[in-house]
Design a protein around this motif. Sequence first.
Motif, PDB file in Angstrom:
ATOM      1  N   GLY A 111      46.981  34.732 -94.070  1.00 50.31           N
ATOM      2  CA  GLY A 111      47.191  33.328 -93.766  1.00 50.31           C
ATOM      3  C   GLY A 111      48.517  32.842 -94.313  1.00 50.31           C
ATOM      4  O   GLY A 111      49.284  32.154 -93.631  1.00 50.31           O
ATOM      5  N   GLU A 112      48.818  33.289 -95.550  1.00 48.84           N
ATOM      6  CA  GLU A 112      50.053  32.862 -96.199  1.00 48.84           C
ATOM      7  C   GLU A 112      51.280  33.408 -95.485  1.00 48.84           C
ATOM      8  O   GLU A 112      52.275  32.731 -95.308  1.00 48.84           O
ATOM      9  N   LYS A 113      51.179  34.667 -95.046  1.00 47.27           N
ATOM     10  CA  LYS A 113      52.339  35.292 -94.395  1.00 47.27           C
ATOM     11  C   LYS A 113      52.708  34.576 -93.101  1.00 47.27           C
ATOM     12  O   LYS A 113      53.878  34.395 -92.792  1.00 47.27           O
ATOM     13  N   ALA A 114      51.705  34.181 -92.342  1.00 42.46           N
ATOM     14  CA  ALA A 114      51.971  33.482 -91.083  1.00 42.46           C
ATOM     15  C   ALA A 114      52.608  32.131 -91.366  1.00 42.46           C
ATOM     16  O   ALA A 114      53.554  31.718 -90.680  1.00 42.46           O
ATOM     17  N   ILE A 115      52.121  31.464 -92.394  1.00 38.03           N
ATOM     18  CA  ILE A 115      52.698  30.167 -92.756  1.00 38.03           C
ATOM     19  C   ILE A 115      54.143  30.352 -93.215  1.00 38.03           C
ATOM     20  O   ILE A 115      55.035  29.577 -92.864  1.00 38.03           O
ATOM     21  N   GLU A 116      54.365  31.443 -93.961  1.00 42.43           N
ATOM     22  CA  GLU A 116      55.718  31.767 -94.395  1.00 42.43           C
ATOM     23  C   GLU A 116      56.642  31.962 -93.187  1.00 42.43           C
ATOM     24  O   GLU A 116      57.773  31.472 -93.162  1.00 42.43           O
ATOM     25  N   ALA A 117      56.115  32.666 -92.185  1.00 41.61           N
ATOM     26  CA  ALA A 117      56.904  32.917 -90.976  1.00 41.61           C
ATOM     27  C   ALA A 117      57.254  31.613 -90.275  1.00 41.61           C
ATOM     28  O   ALA A 117      58.370  31.437 -89.770  1.00 41.61           O
ATOM     29  N   LEU A 118      56.309  30.677 -90.270  1.00 40.08           N
ATOM     30  CA  LEU A 118      56.584  29.374 -89.650  1.00 40.08           C
ATOM     31  C   LEU A 118      57.594  28.586 -90.474  1.00 40.08           C
ATOM     32  O   LEU A 118      58.454  27.889 -89.939  1.00 40.08           O
ATOM     33  N   GLU A 119      57.469  28.704 -91.791  1.00 44.25           N
ATOM     34  CA  GLU A 119      58.388  28.007 -92.691  1.00 44.25           C
ATOM     35  C   GLU A 119      59.822  28.475 -92.453  1.00 44.25           C
ATOM     36  O   GLU A 119      60.760  27.696 -92.420  1.00 44.25           O
ATOM     37  N   GLN A 120      59.923  29.797 -92.296  1.00 44.20           N
ATOM     38  CA  GLN A 120      61.210  30.449 -92.126  1.00 44.20           C
ATOM     39  C   GLN A 120      61.977  29.907 -90.917  1.00 44.20           C
ATOM     40  O   GLN A 120      63.186  29.809 -90.930  1.00 44.20           O
ATOM     41  N   VAL A 121      61.250  29.549 -89.835  1.00 40.25           N
ATOM     42  CA  VAL A 121      61.931  29.018 -88.655  1.00 40.25           C
ATOM     43  C   VAL A 121      62.030  27.490 -88.711  1.00 40.25           C
ATOM     44  O   VAL A 121      62.256  26.830 -87.701  1.00 40.25           O
ATOM     45  N   LYS A 122      61.845  26.958 -89.917  1.00 38.18           N
ATOM     46  CA  LYS A 122      62.067  25.538 -90.184  1.00 38.18           C
ATOM     47  C   LYS A 122      61.162  24.631 -89.364  1.00 38.18           C
ATOM     48  O   LYS A 122      61.601  23.659 -88.750  1.00 38.18           O
ATOM     49  N   ILE A 123      59.909  25.006 -89.307  1.00 33.06           N
ATOM     50  CA  ILE A 123      58.941  24.114 -88.686  1.00 33.06           C
ATOM     51  C   ILE A 123      58.386  23.241 -89.792  1.00 33.06           C
ATOM     52  O   ILE A 123      57.918  23.742 -90.812  1.00 33.06           O
ATOM     53  N   ALA A 124      58.474  21.931 -89.576  1.00 32.83           N
ATOM     54  CA  ALA A 124      57.979  21.018 -90.599  1.00 32.83           C
ATOM     55  C   ALA A 124      56.457  21.117 -90.673  1.00 32.83           C
ATOM     56  O   ALA A 124      55.796  21.375 -89.672  1.00 32.83           O
ATOM     57  N   ARG A 125      55.923  20.930 -91.822  1.00 38.31           N
ATOM     58  CA  ARG A 125      54.486  20.980 -92.081  1.00 38.31           C
ATOM     59  C   ARG A 125      53.837  22.239 -91.484  1.00 38.31           C
ATOM     60  O   ARG A 125      52.950  22.164 -90.645  1.00 38.31           O
ATOM     61  N   PRO A 126      54.289  23.428 -91.914  1.00 35.93           N
ATOM     62  CA  PRO A 126      53.785  24.670 -91.308  1.00 35.93           C
ATOM     63  C   PRO A 126      52.283  24.859 -91.481  1.00 35.93           C
ATOM     64  O   PRO A 126      51.637  25.464 -90.644  1.00 35.93           O
ATOM     65  N   ARG A 127      51.726  24.324 -92.558  1.00 32.31           N
ATOM     66  CA  ARG A 127      50.298  24.502 -92.794  1.00 32.31           C
ATOM     67  C   ARG A 127      49.470  23.819 -91.709  1.00 32.31           C
ATOM     68  O   ARG A 127      48.437  24.319 -91.288  1.00 32.31           O
ATOM     69  N   GLU A 128      49.946  22.661 -91.250  1.00 32.68           N
ATOM     70  CA  GLU A 128      49.235  21.976 -90.158  1.00 32.68           C
ATOM     71  C   GLU A 128      49.519  22.658 -88.832  1.00 32.68           C
ATOM     72  O   GLU A 128      48.626  22.845 -88.008  1.00 32.68           O
ATOM     73  N   ARG A 129      50.789  23.023 -88.640  1.00 30.76           N
ATOM     74  CA  ARG A 129      51.178  23.631 -87.362  1.00 30.76           C
ATOM     75  C   ARG A 129      50.469  24.957 -87.125  1.00 30.76           C
ATOM     76  O   ARG A 129      50.309  25.373 -85.997  1.00 30.76           O
ATOM     77  N   TYR A 130      50.073  25.602 -88.192  1.00 34.09           N
ATOM     78  CA  TYR A 130      49.341  26.855 -88.076  1.00 34.09           C
ATOM     79  C   TYR A 130      48.149  26.674 -87.136  1.00 34.09           C
ATOM     80  O   TYR A 130      47.816  27.546 -86.352  1.00 34.09           O
TER      81      TYR A 130
END
Lengths: 572, 337
Positions: free
Chosen positions: A132-151
């Motif tokens: 779960g954390e790795k996917a959120i990290e991947a979203l963070e990396q592409v500068k998506i705001a609020r990656p935890r929600e966007r997941y």
Amino acid sequence: MTAQPLLDVQDLTVEFSTRRGIVKAVQHVNISVAKGETLAIVGESGSGKSVTSYAVMRILDRAGKIAEGSVMFSGIDVKAATEGQMRDLRGREVSMIFQNPRAALNPIRKVGDQIEDVLRTHVQQAMVSDHGEKAIEALEQVKIARPRERYHAYPFELSGGMCQRVVIALALACNPQLLIADEPTTGLDVTTQKAVMDLIVELTKRKAMSTILITHDLGLAAAYCDRVVVMEKGRVVETAKAADIFANPQHPYTKKLMRATPRLGVSLRDLLPEEEGAAAAESAPAAVASAEGQKPLLLIEKLVKEYPRQGATATLGKLFGRKPPVEPDVFRAVDGISFSIGHGESVGLVGESGCGKSTTSMMVMRLLDQTSGLIQFDGEDIGAIAPASFARLPQRSRIQMVFQDPTDSLNPRFTAARAIVDPIMQLGDIKGRDALRARCEELATMVGLPHNLLDRFPHQLSGGQKARVGIARAIALHPKLVILDEPTAALDVSVQAVVLNLLQDLKARLGMSYLFVSHDLNVVRLLCDRVIVMRTGRIVEEGSSERVLSDPQDDYTKELLTAIPHPPLPVH
Amino acid sequence: MLTMIGKRLMFAIPSLIGVVIVTFLLTRALPGDPAAYFAGPAATKEAVEQIRKKLGLDKPLIEQFFRYTNDLAHGDFGNSLTTGQPVAAEIRNRLPASAELTLLGLIVSIVIAIPLGVLAATRPGSWIDHLCRITTTAGVSLPVFFTGLVLVYFFYFRLGWSPAPLGRLDVFYSAPQTVTGFYLIDTLIARDFEAFRSALSQLILPATTLAIFSLAPIARMTRASMLAVLSSEFVRTARASGLSPATVIVTYAFRNAMLPVITTLSMVFSFLLGANVLMEKVFAWPGIGSYAVEALISSDFAPVQGFVLTMAVMYVLLNLVIDILYGVIDPRVRLEG
């Protein structure tokens, strides 16, 4: 080159078996990509640039196969590898970004789950708990705001640019060595395009990855790549350093492409190949002098279009005595705009998706009713006519439209000739088979469509030919105003250059006015006298094309202009 | 979710009212005089008149209608003229028979058709694709009564493997106590395994016949829908990300391909439930379709009206289930609820 290249494509030929026999989509192509290098493959549609990349990934259609040559990826022979080995390679070592980000994501699966699917396939079992954390990290990396929600978001809940970021996150999740980006920004707004490209370059540089950028846009290739490969009809015609290829293109096709790319400091004629451009300039009819001080052809004042914010269920809710929603229940797509178009003038309406430019053009066409405001055409208040009845009125013949997609805007069951005479049969006064045919041929000559193509169906015509049919249909009734809704957005640059010139000539010869709706400031500048820049339903800047492009006043216009990638040097 | 279901049910009310009015008028407009039919060919004019009065058919249409709706509101569907039984009770007995048969047929069909369609789509041009094409073409081109008769001929008459095609249960067994109305379930609840086996063996042939017929639309739709989804861009992305073929086909392609298949399922189900009169005739199945047709032939209003109304309610409920299923599969649908 001292080190062994990461990817080495030698003498690659890809064949497709079709009903009409074997088609060689790619022939004897040699491409190599070094570690950390960014390579552009540039070409027009049908040049085989995408097929080459599919062959590298070995994800060709069932009908396609690598017929000759070799593809070596960091010592692995892609052609000989088993399917299992290829699966390990895909996503972990080589990954891909596709053209249409929304279609590239599974519409009914959460984006986080989709990223996890890739992670779970490629990462060691020991790390499963951490996923779960790795996917959120991947979203963070592409500068998506609020990656935890966007997941937990579904693709339809995200914008186009956001979807492309998710696709990038998906592609980079396992830190591959090579990223293949197939037209990653086509269909996105220029400012989004810049943001997405900057992001790709930043991430690949940071991870020391190699990148292949497949694009039709020379400007994009020049701005972001080290080396450029130019392809034409399945063959590589030129390979050179990005800086060199623009300064000193060798192959005639490269030169033609470069000429055709709209850029600063050139005129419409410069886009055509040299001989043709000169010929066009000579044969061009003198512009019909527009009488000064005349009333404008189209006058728009304080035009507003509002849409109810909630869906159709709201009315039913009211029916059952629900209380109305608290938030403002209307959305202003067009928010009180005023402008005019003179006789023989062409005006560009520019803005990004959702700015209200298409809504405006549809109200002028009377396909939509405005909420309030005045639309005066040739001294007549057409804004007062209901859209439903407008289609049958004689005024309708004087406003015509050319649509964005030349394929979708033609009835697939109509021949070219039938499509062209359609408005005449609805509203015109030409009767009889022979007279119609004669007029049709006359129109075809005007738009440069060979007469022997008139009896073909749309799927038997090329993109440029279909665009010509669309234009012939629009001018069939001698309109005074033609609304051009991104007429060249779906065309290759060389075809775009020809079509733009054709539009220019027709305008001069027939004395029409144009309302040119586009997102591409460079194209608008070439064809239009004046430019109107729209944003969120309002006009932010208006003025002569030269002035707006060379000396923009509004911040938003400046932002739009800087986002356009430019080739480094003009060609002489 | 509950509000969505409630809203859906509310929207169904106007259409149900429409069904009540239309069926009432239609049955009145049908040729044939029920009074004359029941008096028999030898009856005198006075006798016919007397029966007409007894049936209330001499009253003006509007009064008949109000009496009818009033009875409906009290759960009274009227009495059948031919059998003299209350229609509501008859339908209550016969609907489970049809539903049990149809559901079992559909389940058999789904279990075969969906994997067949998926395999055919993932291997176009292979033997399994041809098998899919042949089975579906054969299944849909043979009428159900014919397949039914062929099956009876071989499995009952020639081989003797299956019992006589005479209703839901062998004559030696008594019907289980009604809980669901489905004999398969009721016998199990009653722990009467002999009766269960008898009910099952009676069901196998007709259910197979139905399955053969409904195989075609389901397999075809699955194949076409899978083919479309497999060539979509997100499947290409999934492949390019190195996901295993199983993940690509199940998680990415199949769930997306299910949407049109579910719609087809609902249409096949409602068709089989009410329109399978011939099947019920061949297997002497005490179902709802044959009941309605017999009533229609003898100008027996009440059962026909009861049948149409029941089917309308079934249809509304079925659509509701389909909508809920859609919402479960596709998140985009949930928003619009």
